[in-house]
Write a protein that holds these residues in place. Sequence first.
Motif, mmCIF file in Angstrom:
data_model
loop_
_atom_site.group_PDB
_atom_site.id
_atom_site.type_symbol
_atom_site.label_atom_id
_atom_site.label_comp_id
_atom_site.label_asym_id
_atom_site.label_seq_id
_atom_site.Cartn_x
_atom_site.Cartn_y
_atom_site.Cartn_z
ATOM 1 N N GLY A 175 0.808 -1.209 0.000
ATOM 2 C CA GLY A 175 0.000 0.000 0.000
ATOM 3 C C GLY A 175 0.838 1.254 0.000
ATOM 4 N N THR A 176 0.202 2.365 0.319
ATOM 5 C CA THR A 176 0.849 3.677 0.281
ATOM 6 C C THR A 176 1.309 4.088 1.674
ATOM 7 O OG1 THR A 176 -0.595 4.327 -1.543
ATOM 8 C CG2 THR A 176 0.554 6.092 -0.379
ATOM 9 N N VAL A 177 2.528 4.602 1.758
ATOM 10 C CA VAL A 177 3.077 5.042 3.038
ATOM 11 C C VAL A 177 2.427 6.359 3.452
ATOM 12 C CG1 VAL A 177 5.159 5.747 4.281
ATOM 13 C CG2 VAL A 177 5.277 3.912 2.580
ATOM 14 N N LEU A 178 1.793 6.358 4.608
ATOM 15 C CA LEU A 178 1.171 7.571 5.144
ATOM 16 C C LEU A 178 2.097 8.272 6.123
ATOM 17 C CD1 LEU A 178 -1.435 9.281 5.241
ATOM 18 C CD2 LEU A 178 -2.195 7.851 7.155
ATOM 19 N N HIS A 179 2.910 7.479 6.825
ATOM 20 C CA HIS A 179 3.830 8.036 7.824
ATOM 21 C C HIS A 179 5.009 7.083 7.977
ATOM 22 C CE1 HIS A 179 5.445 9.649 11.567
ATOM 23 N NE2 HIS A 179 5.382 8.427 12.066
ATOM 24 N N ALA A 180 6.197 7.644 8.204
ATOM 25 C CA ALA A 180 7.391 6.835 8.443
ATOM 26 C C ALA A 180 8.171 7.442 9.606
ATOM 27 C CB ALA A 180 8.269 6.765 7.195
ATOM 28 N N GLY A 181 8.353 6.665 10.666
ATOM 29 C CA GLY A 181 9.145 7.098 11.805
ATOM 30 C C GLY A 181 10.498 6.409 11.797
ATOM 31 N N SER A 182 11.159 6.370 12.933
ATOM 32 C CA SER A 182 12.479 5.752 12.999
ATOM 33 C C SER A 182 12.406 4.231 13.014
ATOM 34 C CB SER A 182 13.224 6.240 14.243
ATOM 35 O OG SER A 182 12.491 5.899 15.417
ATOM 36 N N VAL B 235 -1.282 2.474 4.178
ATOM 37 C CA VAL B 235 -2.716 2.464 3.880
ATOM 38 C C VAL B 235 -2.988 1.458 2.773
ATOM 39 C CG1 VAL B 235 -4.694 3.813 3.119
ATOM 40 C CG2 VAL B 235 -2.962 4.863 4.580
ATOM 41 N N VAL B 236 -3.837 0.488 3.072
ATOM 42 C CA VAL B 236 -4.218 -0.546 2.103
ATOM 43 C C VAL B 236 -5.735 -0.554 1.998
ATOM 44 C CG1 VAL B 236 -4.092 -2.980 1.489
ATOM 45 C CG2 VAL B 236 -2.214 -1.926 2.764
ATOM 46 N N GLY B 237 -6.270 -0.228 0.831
ATOM 47 C CA GLY B 237 -7.709 -0.228 0.645
ATOM 48 C C GLY B 237 -8.446 0.698 1.603
ATOM 49 N N GLY B 238 -7.823 1.818 1.933
ATOM 50 C CA GLY B 238 -8.453 2.781 2.822
ATOM 51 C C GLY B 238 -8.257 2.509 4.305
ATOM 52 N N VAL B 239 -7.592 1.414 4.619
ATOM 53 C CA VAL B 239 -7.330 1.058 6.023
ATOM 54 C C VAL B 239 -5.851 1.258 6.327
ATOM 55 C CG1 VAL B 239 -7.427 -0.758 7.768
ATOM 56 C CG2 VAL B 239 -9.195 -0.647 5.985
ATOM 57 N N GLY B 240 -5.569 1.969 7.408
ATOM 58 C CA GLY B 240 -4.183 2.213 7.787
ATOM 59 C C GLY B 240 -3.662 1.166 8.749
ATOM 60 N N PHE B 241 -2.476 0.629 8.452
ATOM 61 C CA PHE B 241 -1.837 -0.374 9.308
ATOM 62 C C PHE B 241 -0.530 0.200 9.857
ATOM 63 C CE2 PHE B 241 -4.454 -2.738 6.374
ATOM 64 C CZ PHE B 241 -4.985 -3.785 7.130
ATOM 65 N N THR B 242 -0.390 0.191 11.164
ATOM 66 C CA THR B 242 0.864 0.604 11.791
ATOM 67 C C THR B 242 1.746 -0.625 11.938
ATOM 68 O OG1 THR B 242 -0.200 2.393 13.011
ATOM 69 C CG2 THR B 242 1.926 1.628 13.828
ATOM 70 N N VAL B 243 2.950 -0.552 11.391
ATOM 71 C CA VAL B 243 3.836 -1.713 11.337
ATOM 72 C C VAL B 243 5.192 -1.370 11.945
ATOM 73 C CG1 VAL B 243 4.779 -3.524 9.852
ATOM 74 C CG2 VAL B 243 2.731 -2.280 9.127
ATOM 75 N N ALA B 244 5.652 -2.188 12.895
ATOM 76 C CA ALA B 244 7.003 -2.036 13.441
ATOM 77 C C ALA B 244 7.986 -2.611 12.429
ATOM 78 C CB ALA B 244 7.117 -2.769 14.775
ATOM 79 N N THR C 90 4.881 -9.525 6.453
ATOM 80 C CA THR C 90 4.526 -9.198 7.828
ATOM 81 C C THR C 90 4.256 -10.418 8.695
ATOM 82 O OG1 THR C 90 2.192 -8.960 7.197
ATOM 83 C CG2 THR C 90 3.544 -6.974 7.178
ATOM 84 N N ASN C 91 4.374 -10.183 9.979
ATOM 85 C CA ASN C 91 4.072 -11.195 10.987
ATOM 86 C C ASN C 91 3.163 -10.543 12.023
ATOM 87 O OD1 ASN C 91 4.415 -12.939 13.430
ATOM 88 N ND2 ASN C 91 5.790 -14.037 12.052
ATOM 89 N N LEU C 92 2.007 -11.120 12.232
ATOM 90 C CA LEU C 92 1.038 -10.577 13.176
ATOM 91 C C LEU C 92 1.195 -11.266 14.527
ATOM 92 C CD1 LEU C 92 -1.478 -8.822 13.793
ATOM 93 C CD2 LEU C 92 -2.875 -10.761 13.019
ATOM 94 N N ILE C 93 1.452 -10.472 15.548
ATOM 95 C CA ILE C 93 1.581 -10.989 16.905
ATOM 96 C C ILE C 93 0.287 -10.682 17.660
ATOM 97 C CG2 ILE C 93 2.895 -10.915 19.054
ATOM 98 C CD1 ILE C 93 4.475 -12.009 16.688
ATOM 99 N N LEU D 207 -2.863 -6.268 19.165
ATOM 100 C CA LEU D 207 -2.464 -6.917 17.918
ATOM 101 C C LEU D 207 -1.333 -6.078 17.341
ATOM 102 C CD1 LEU D 207 -5.957 -7.625 16.279
ATOM 103 C CD2 LEU D 207 -4.540 -9.219 17.575
ATOM 104 N N SER D 208 -0.179 -6.689 17.074
ATOM 105 C CA SER D 208 0.979 -5.934 16.600
ATOM 106 C C SER D 208 1.503 -6.543 15.300
ATOM 107 C CB SER D 208 2.099 -5.951 17.647
ATOM 108 O OG SER D 208 1.648 -5.406 18.875
ATOM 109 N N LEU D 209 1.804 -5.671 14.349
ATOM 110 C CA LEU D 209 2.350 -6.107 13.072
ATOM 111 C C LEU D 209 3.831 -5.761 12.988
ATOM 112 C CD1 LEU D 209 -0.229 -5.186 10.266
ATOM 113 C CD2 LEU D 209 0.760 -7.441 10.689
ATOM 114 N N TYR D 210 4.616 -6.715 12.521
ATOM 115 C CA TYR D 210 6.047 -6.507 12.294
ATOM 116 C C TYR D 210 6.314 -6.774 10.820
ATOM 117 C CZ TYR D 210 6.491 -6.421 17.348
ATOM 118 O OH TYR D 210 6.353 -6.092 18.669
#
Length: 205
Positions: free
Chosen positions: A7-14, A20-29, A48-51, A57-60
């Motif tokens: 998807g499209t990057v909405l934000h990138a931190g350190s 954003v995929v299909g209008g849904v935002g996923f925060t990923v470590a 990705t790996n979902l914990i 629920l955390s995505l890596y």
Amino acid sequence: MISSLHGTVLHAGSDVVEVVVGGVGFTVAVTPEVARSARVGETLHLHTNLIVREDALSLYGFAERAECSLFQILLGVTGVGPKSALGVLSAMSVDQIAQAVADDDDAPFRRVSGIGPKTAKLIVVQLTGKLAPPAAAPTGGAAASPAISGQVVTALVGLGWSERIAAEAVDAVAADAGEADRASVPALLRLALAQLGPAREAARG
């Protein structure tokens, strides 16, 4: 299981990105390397790996499938949680991890934040036999001695680069350096900084 995102990057931190995929935002470590490569508004693909925990629920996410698979293997090591596993993959490449395990060397793991001596040894013991052999080193280029390259890598880490990126840079410049430069910590450090400097400035921009 969410096994990948495109998807499209909405934000990138350190160490995190929002995709954003299909209008849904996923925060990923993610590893710092992935975070640096992510550009707001551009497309990003992550394995990705979902914990799943009782309270979260955390995505890596990882650029390569092999990294994602190794992340899952690391989670099977006693005492290694998601953050520690991500820390290992932030500091070392898949081949570097495989090489350390093959050499029965827990020192690289002890240098990872959050990994103590006991856990580092357990990583080596419990990963033995579970990883593909490390890729063969490129032929034709000479390498600096472990003592010299280790000091240069340590210096680069102290200046803010990850151990993984520092080690790759030292190996690269050593392969093209003359014998005198390969035997000198200041000379090899200067060459590595010359290679890393522009890349870091580009990442900051």
